[in-house]
Scaffold this motif. Structure first.
Motif, short mmCIF file in Angstrom:
data_model
loop_
_atom_site.label_atom_id
_atom_site.label_comp_id
_atom_site.label_asym_id
_atom_site.label_seq_id
_atom_site.Cartn_x
_atom_site.Cartn_y
_atom_site.Cartn_z
N GLY A 256 0.81 -1.22 0.00
CA GLY A 256 0.00 0.00 0.00
C GLY A 256 0.84 1.27 0.00
N ASN A 257 2.10 1.14 0.38
CA ASN A 257 2.98 2.31 0.39
C ASN A 257 3.98 2.31 -0.77
N GLY A 258 3.76 1.45 -1.75
CA GLY A 258 4.64 1.44 -2.93
C GLY A 258 6.02 0.88 -2.64
N LEU A 259 6.12 -0.04 -1.68
CA LEU A 259 7.44 -0.55 -1.31
C LEU A 259 7.76 -1.90 -1.96
N LEU A 260 6.82 -2.44 -2.71
CA LEU A 260 7.08 -3.75 -3.33
C LEU A 260 7.39 -3.56 -4.80
N HIS A 261 8.63 -3.83 -5.17
CA HIS A 261 8.98 -3.81 -6.60
C HIS A 261 10.00 -4.89 -6.88
N ARG A 262 10.51 -4.92 -8.10
CA ARG A 262 11.43 -5.97 -8.52
C ARG A 262 12.67 -6.01 -7.64
N ARG A 263 13.06 -4.87 -7.10
CA ARG A 263 14.28 -4.80 -6.29
C ARG A 263 13.97 -4.75 -4.80
N THR A 264 12.86 -5.39 -4.42
CA THR A 264 12.54 -5.49 -2.99
C THR A 264 12.95 -6.86 -2.47
N VAL A 265 13.64 -6.86 -1.33
CA VAL A 265 13.99 -8.12 -0.66
C VAL A 265 13.42 -8.08 0.74
N LEU A 266 12.56 -9.06 1.03
CA LEU A 266 11.90 -9.12 2.34
C LEU A 266 12.44 -10.33 3.10
N ALA A 267 12.96 -10.07 4.30
CA ALA A 267 13.48 -11.18 5.09
C ALA A 267 12.32 -11.97 5.69
N HIS A 268 12.47 -13.27 5.68
CA HIS A 268 11.62 -14.24 6.41
C HIS A 268 10.36 -14.67 5.67
N GLY A 269 9.26 -13.93 5.78
CA GLY A 269 8.05 -14.31 5.07
C GLY A 269 7.52 -15.68 5.47
N ILE A 270 7.65 -16.02 6.74
CA ILE A 270 7.20 -17.35 7.20
C ILE A 270 5.68 -17.42 7.24
N TRP A 271 5.06 -16.30 7.70
CA TRP A 271 3.62 -16.33 7.98
C TRP A 271 2.82 -15.55 6.93
N LEU A 272 3.12 -15.83 5.66
CA LEU A 272 2.37 -15.19 4.57
C LEU A 272 1.21 -16.10 4.14
N ASN A 273 0.26 -15.53 3.42
CA ASN A 273 -0.83 -16.36 2.88
C ASN A 273 -0.73 -16.41 1.35
N GLN A 279 1.02 -11.79 -4.67
CA GLN A 279 1.45 -10.39 -4.78
C GLN A 279 2.97 -10.30 -4.98
N LEU A 280 3.71 -11.12 -4.22
CA LEU A 280 5.18 -11.12 -4.37
C LEU A 280 5.59 -11.59 -5.75
N ARG A 281 4.91 -12.64 -6.23
CA ARG A 281 5.22 -13.14 -7.58
C ARG A 281 4.96 -12.05 -8.62
N ASP A 282 3.83 -11.38 -8.51
CA ASP A 282 3.47 -10.39 -9.51
C ASP A 282 4.48 -9.24 -9.60
N VAL A 283 5.03 -8.84 -8.45
CA VAL A 283 5.99 -7.72 -8.51
C VAL A 283 7.42 -8.21 -8.70
N GLY A 284 7.66 -9.51 -8.54
CA GLY A 284 9.03 -10.04 -8.72
C GLY A 284 9.93 -9.80 -7.52
N ALA A 285 9.33 -9.57 -6.35
CA ALA A 285 10.14 -9.36 -5.14
C ALA A 285 10.66 -10.70 -4.61
N THR A 286 11.62 -10.63 -3.71
CA THR A 286 12.30 -11.84 -3.21
C THR A 286 12.12 -12.01 -1.71
N ILE A 287 11.95 -13.26 -1.28
CA ILE A 287 12.04 -13.60 0.14
C ILE A 287 13.47 -14.05 0.45
#
Ligand code: GUN
Ligand code: ZN
Length: 434
Positions: A256-273, A279-287
């Motif tokens: 919602g704040n425009g922080l997810l893009h191709r060059r976003t790396v998010l640590a962990h992501g254990i408790w995602l749905n 959403q992560l696939r669509d923007v190409g971001a990485t866990i």
């Protein structure tokens, strides 16, 4: 003889693409035993079975493994000071151990010494590129960039943004944080091999206004990276739900704040749905999966196969100091064990891909790092197969290449590292494994 023309011989292992899950003989594996790697200046010029001519300085690592330098996609420089801190889960760990340690980096002498120690430690573990957190301090972030720059290393880092729910000593505010980020971006983004990552620590420690400011920076310059944490710990997820009641999910606070893009790396992501994964696939971001951290802090088991099936990029990271080792082999051994607890099997190929070519692709840098081929920058590591008779004997019994490399990866660590090259310069040379 040109001083900086090197030819290394050894058993070359890298990837040309992503190995399929659970495939023990993937076409994407490239195994070139007893080959010569020719390095001119900072780049790989050729790979060949024949010995090179007399104008190449030969270094014979016959019988050793040569891999691309490892890439750590999530690590905290200053947190080498809190490795192995006893007794807490994430939120208490931050309050009791991490924030006090990071507060010390306000002192530039502490920050400079810490940055030097950290960069040397990365190299001693075979890590030649990293996406790292600094602290909230502008000076400490300069020090970290500077230490990497002096080694010619590929480092992406940024000043941590955190303007609430943290002690005064490590809190910023929106105007100050924006001004400091802009100064650091103009000094370091694209300077040598350094690049800047906008770095909101995680949703609980930034106000809505600060997250929006981070999004505005990315919109202005999409070549910037974005690193943060997401859905690591169940108490944290619950807290985010209370702090952002209007968001669809924790991940969506970032979206919602425009922080997810191709060059976003998010640590962990254990408790995602499922929706988050889509959403992560669509923007190409990485866990950035950080297994020793997830085990040490009792955060949970990351389902790598599920993420993969949903089309999400996954890299493996140390997350030191929540993680217990900067050495990415130790983290791969833990990654295997996490998947085993989920009833799944991680191959050595998927694992090694996730700290070399896969990590390079996550950082949009696969033209430069993560593979052993002409044109790539010569970030290279050389490893012994074993350093003791028990492991040597075990490896000698392996019936396949996968069995041998898997045992090496699981039993090995930084003591096997013999040589590290960064952009064609030798940064570590050990005569014997210890
Ligand atoms: N979440 C917010 N900050 C941190 C941190 O420093 N380490 C880990 N593991 N998780 C975090
Ligand atoms: Zn982290």
């Amino acid at each position: 003889m040109a001083e900086d023309n090197w030819a290394l011989r050894g058993d070359l292992l890298d990837f040309t693409g992503e190995p399929a899950w659970a495939d023990l003989q993937p076409p994407a594996l490239r195994w070139r035993p007893a080959h010569w790697l020719l390095i001119r200046g900072s780049r790989i010029e050729a790979v060949q079975a024949e010995p090179p001519g007399p104008d190449w300085r030969r270094v014979d690592h016959a019988g050793r493994l040569i891999l691309p330098g490892f890439i750590d996609t999530h690590v905290h420089g200053p947190q080498i000071d809190v490795l192995a801190s006893y007794g807490t889960e994430l939120l208490d760990w931050l309050e009791n151990h991490t924030f006090p340690a990071e507060a010390r980096y306000a002192d530039e002498r502490v920050a400079q010494a810490g940055a030097e120690r950290f960069i040397q430690a990365l190299l001693q573990n075979g890590t030649t590129a990293a996406l790292a957190f600094s602290t909230v301090h502008e000076g400490a972030t300069h020090a970290l960039f500077d230490a990497a720059h002096r080694q010619g290393m590929r480092l992406i880092t940024g000043k941590v943004l955190m303007d609430r729910h943290v002690p005064d000593a490590v809190r910023d505010d929106v105007p100050g944080a924006e001004a400091a980020s802009r100064r650091l971006i103009s000094r370091w983004h694209g300077s040598g091999r350094c690049a800047y990552a906008v770095t909101p620590r995680f949703a609980p420690t930034s106000t809505q206004a600060q997250l929006a400011m981070a999004g505005a920076l990315l919109r202005e310059d999409p070549s910037l990276y974005l690193q943060t944490h997401v859905a690591e710990n169940q108490a944290e997820v619950q807290w985010v739900r209370e702090l952002f009641p209007g968001a669809r999910s924790y991940l969506d606070v970032y979206g919602g704040n425009g922080l997810l893009h191709r060059r976003t790396v998010l640590a962990h992501g254990i408790w995602l749905n499922d929706q988050d994964r889509a959403q992560l696939r669509d923007v190409g971001a990485t866990i950035a999966h950080s297994p020793t951290s997830n085990l040490f802090l009792g955060s949970g088991l990351f389902n790598w196969r599920l993420a993969r099936e949903a089309g999400v990029r996954v890299a493996v990271a140390s997350d030191v100091g929540g993680g217990t080792s900067l050495n990415l082999l130790r983290n791969l051994a833990a990654a295997y064990q996490v998947q085993a607890l989920l009833g799944q099997r991680l191959t050595a190929w998927s694992a090694l891909h996730a700290i070399t070519l896969g990590a390079a692709q996550a950082l949009d840098l696969d033209h430069e790092i993560g593979r052993l081929e002409p044109g790539a920058t010569a970030d290279i590591t050389v490893w012994d197969w074993s350093a003791d008779p028990v492991v040597a004997h075990r490896l000698s019994l392996a019936r396949s290449l996968h069995e041998r490399v898997f045992a090496w990866m699981t039993l090995g660590d930084e003591r096997l590292l013999r040589s590290v090259m960064v952009a064609g310069q030798e940064r570590l040379l050990r005569q014997r494994a210890v």
